[in-house]
Design an enzyme around this catalytic site. Sequence first.
Site, PDB file in Angstrom:
ATOM      1  N   HIS A   1      53.670  31.406 -17.500  1.00  0.00           N
ATOM      2  CA  HIS A   1      52.961  32.000 -16.370  1.00  0.00           C
ATOM      3  C   HIS A   1      52.738  33.506 -16.547  1.00  0.00           C
ATOM      4  O   HIS A   1      51.912  34.092 -15.851  1.00  0.00           O
ATOM      5  CB  HIS A   1      53.689  31.705 -15.057  1.00  0.00           C
ATOM      6  CG  HIS A   1      54.937  32.490 -14.828  1.00  0.00           C
ATOM      7  ND1 HIS A   1      56.204  31.997 -15.081  1.00  0.00           N
ATOM      8  CD2 HIS A   1      55.131  33.748 -14.363  1.00  0.00           C
ATOM      9  CE1 HIS A   1      57.105  32.901 -14.772  1.00  0.00           C
ATOM     10  NE2 HIS A   1      56.479  33.993 -14.330  1.00  0.00           N
TER      11      HIS A   1
ATOM     12  N   ASN B   1      60.850  40.400 -14.567  1.00  0.00           N
ATOM     13  CA  ASN B   1      61.927  39.851 -15.389  1.00  0.00           C
ATOM     14  C   ASN B   1      61.521  38.543 -16.059  1.00  0.00           C
ATOM     15  O   ASN B   1      62.186  38.093 -16.998  1.00  0.00           O
ATOM     16  CB  ASN B   1      63.182  39.585 -14.548  1.00  0.00           C
ATOM     17  CG  ASN B   1      64.070  40.807 -14.394  1.00  0.00           C
ATOM     18  OD1 ASN B   1      64.207  41.334 -13.304  1.00  0.00           O
ATOM     19  ND2 ASN B   1      64.651  41.268 -15.494  1.00  0.00           N
ATOM     20  N   SER B   2      60.478  37.913 -15.572  1.00  0.00           N
ATOM     21  CA  SER B   2      60.067  36.610 -16.088  1.00  0.00           C
ATOM     22  C   SER B   2      59.843  36.662 -17.597  1.00  0.00           C
ATOM     23  O   SER B   2      59.155  37.547 -18.101  1.00  0.00           O
ATOM     24  CB  SER B   2      58.776  36.151 -15.403  1.00  0.00           C
ATOM     25  OG  SER B   2      58.978  35.903 -14.047  1.00  0.00           O
TER      26      SER B   2
ATOM     27  N   LEU C   1      58.502   7.399 -19.338  1.00  0.00           N
ATOM     28  CA  LEU C   1      59.004   6.097 -18.901  1.00  0.00           C
ATOM     29  C   LEU C   1      58.037   5.432 -17.938  1.00  0.00           C
ATOM     30  O   LEU C   1      57.786   4.234 -18.031  1.00  0.00           O
ATOM     31  CB  LEU C   1      60.378   6.261 -18.246  1.00  0.00           C
ATOM     32  CG  LEU C   1      61.081   5.001 -17.748  1.00  0.00           C
ATOM     33  CD1 LEU C   1      61.296   4.007 -18.884  1.00  0.00           C
ATOM     34  CD2 LEU C   1      62.417   5.350 -17.096  1.00  0.00           C
ATOM     35  N   GLY C   2      57.503   6.207 -16.991  1.00  0.00           N
ATOM     36  CA  GLY C   2      56.500   5.654 -16.080  1.00  0.00           C
ATOM     37  C   GLY C   2      57.057   5.146 -14.770  1.00  0.00           C
ATOM     38  O   GLY C   2      56.614   4.111 -14.263  1.00  0.00           O
ATOM     39  N   VAL C   3      58.024   5.880 -14.212  1.00  0.00           N
ATOM     40  CA  VAL C   3      58.557   5.520 -12.896  1.00  0.00           C
ATOM     41  C   VAL C   3      58.594   6.765 -12.016  1.00  0.00           C
ATOM     42  O   VAL C   3      58.742   7.880 -12.506  1.00  0.00           O
ATOM     43  CB  VAL C   3      59.986   4.926 -12.986  1.00  0.00           C
ATOM     44  CG1 VAL C   3      59.974   3.568 -13.659  1.00  0.00           C
ATOM     45  CG2 VAL C   3      60.938   5.877 -13.696  1.00  0.00           C
TER      46      VAL C   3
ATOM     47  N   ILE D   1      60.896   8.357  -9.092  1.00  0.00           N
ATOM     48  CA  ILE D   1      62.285   8.152  -8.710  1.00  0.00           C
ATOM     49  C   ILE D   1      62.695   9.095  -7.594  1.00  0.00           C
ATOM     50  O   ILE D   1      62.000  10.055  -7.282  1.00  0.00           O
ATOM     51  CB  ILE D   1      63.223   8.359  -9.920  1.00  0.00           C
ATOM     52  CG1 ILE D   1      63.005   9.760 -10.516  1.00  0.00           C
ATOM     53  CG2 ILE D   1      63.021   7.272 -10.958  1.00  0.00           C
ATOM     54  CD1 ILE D   1      63.956  10.115 -11.628  1.00  0.00           C
TER      55      ILE D   1
ATOM     56  N   ASP E   1      57.228  25.952 -18.892  1.00  0.00           N
ATOM     57  CA  ASP E   1      56.913  27.361 -18.632  1.00  0.00           C
ATOM     58  C   ASP E   1      57.329  28.245 -19.810  1.00  0.00           C
ATOM     59  O   ASP E   1      57.828  29.352 -19.624  1.00  0.00           O
ATOM     60  CB  ASP E   1      57.579  27.852 -17.344  1.00  0.00           C
ATOM     61  CG  ASP E   1      56.982  29.169 -16.835  1.00  0.00           C
ATOM     62  OD1 ASP E   1      55.831  29.468 -17.202  1.00  0.00           O
ATOM     63  OD2 ASP E   1      57.672  29.883 -16.107  1.00  0.00           O
TER      64      ASP E   1
END
Length: 480
Positions: A117, A219-220, A275-277, A279, A147
Amino acid sequence: MKYKLSRYVINIGLLLGLVAMPVMAQNLPDFTQLVETYGPAVVNISTTSKKNNEETSKEKQPDYRAIPGIPEDSPFYEFFRRFFDNEGNDLFEERPATSLGSGFIISADGYVVTNNHVINEAQEIIVRLSDRREFTAKLIGSDNRSDIALLKVEATDLPTVKLGSSTNLKVGEWVLAIGSPFGFDYSVTAGIVSAKGRSLPSDTYVPFIQTDVAINPGNSGGPLFNLAGEVIGVNSQIYSRTGGFMGLSFAIPVNVLKDVVEQLKAKGKVTRGWLGVLIQDVTGELAESFSMEKPAGALVAKVLPDSPAAAAKFQVGDIITKFNDKPIERSADLPPLVGSTPVDSKVTTTVIRQGKPTTLEVTIAELPPEDDIKLAVSSKGDKTITSDRLGLSVTDLSAQKSETESLPENGVLVVQVEAGAARDAGIRKGDVIVMINNINIKNVSHFKEILAGLEEKTIPVLIHRQDSPLFLAIKVPAKK
């Protein structure tokens, strides 16, 4: 005699206090050598980007035709027209936008790490060292999900940091940050590790390190050191209601950094396992509703079509307790493990299904570029029932296709919620009830039939809210 004894005790106390002060000071960490050794490898990063101000100028430019009291035949009308059509445009000419951040050198030949960013959409990136040397950096690659961005400057024999490991990092351990808060170059702040494995809403693939180190804008991208002088994280985000430091800072673990940098160097992009869930956490109420002894694991709220999970026969309501032989205590534990799993590898998972452990083998695929799920519902409104027992009214719905996904074909739309069990559980108007007590809802008639057979106990209810699935635990009252 009493007076003399008291004075004696007081003097002894003062003496002990003076002796204890240097002892306490000796126990505090000394960061001076660390800063002297690795401070020169921390850099200031400034960027410039030119926004398309053509549209912005049109938005900001006053409309002389809208100025009241100036008719078109007035000489002032002509003056304003010429001003805004010609000289006035100088007020809205394109100006470069600038941003400041931090970074650190990881190799003597010029590789620099910072946050994505910090350099996002930058047309020019300037890296400035503590000795005031400046270099124009080339972007090797960046990864939005972690990031992390990798830069390269043309230089040799540069000072470097030492990358450590975040695996054995302990809560309460002293850490130090170097960066450029608010543009003040090479500022040093210290604190302790407050927590590990934090999952933030927008960064589910990063198990963040939480610290109380004073981190502020600028600080990023700067490094987070341990007492051994090793980088164990990249300062990335703060939690703040004011824009300034409030005691909650988050850093990307160095183990994530190493993996991302290696991939960016090799191919300029990052691939992750998928994985495709969808949760969520297992709360105490949900654990009770699923007949679990204690809350643990990642509750599957949705299985995405054409995904590895769908091929492996995962089901909504499964609770993932192990992934690749690693325990899943919270839902936040799963995404980083899946993301770091090599694509096409076969992994064994353990799930709790209908109260019993079940083993599933799944072949991990590559995470798609855009994995956002879009859901849309519309009510037919042709059939509605009210349940006084739960305190809600529902109606039939129809599924509509979206660009990326189709809705579940079955379910009922909540059109009204009154005081009662449903409201206490968190069900709201507009929610779509897809499953109740592990039974998929077909329609309103089926919903009514299921309600009639419910006993007085806590049961799980799966809803869709604002395009996302969510399990809730509802305490079904006794029949009236």
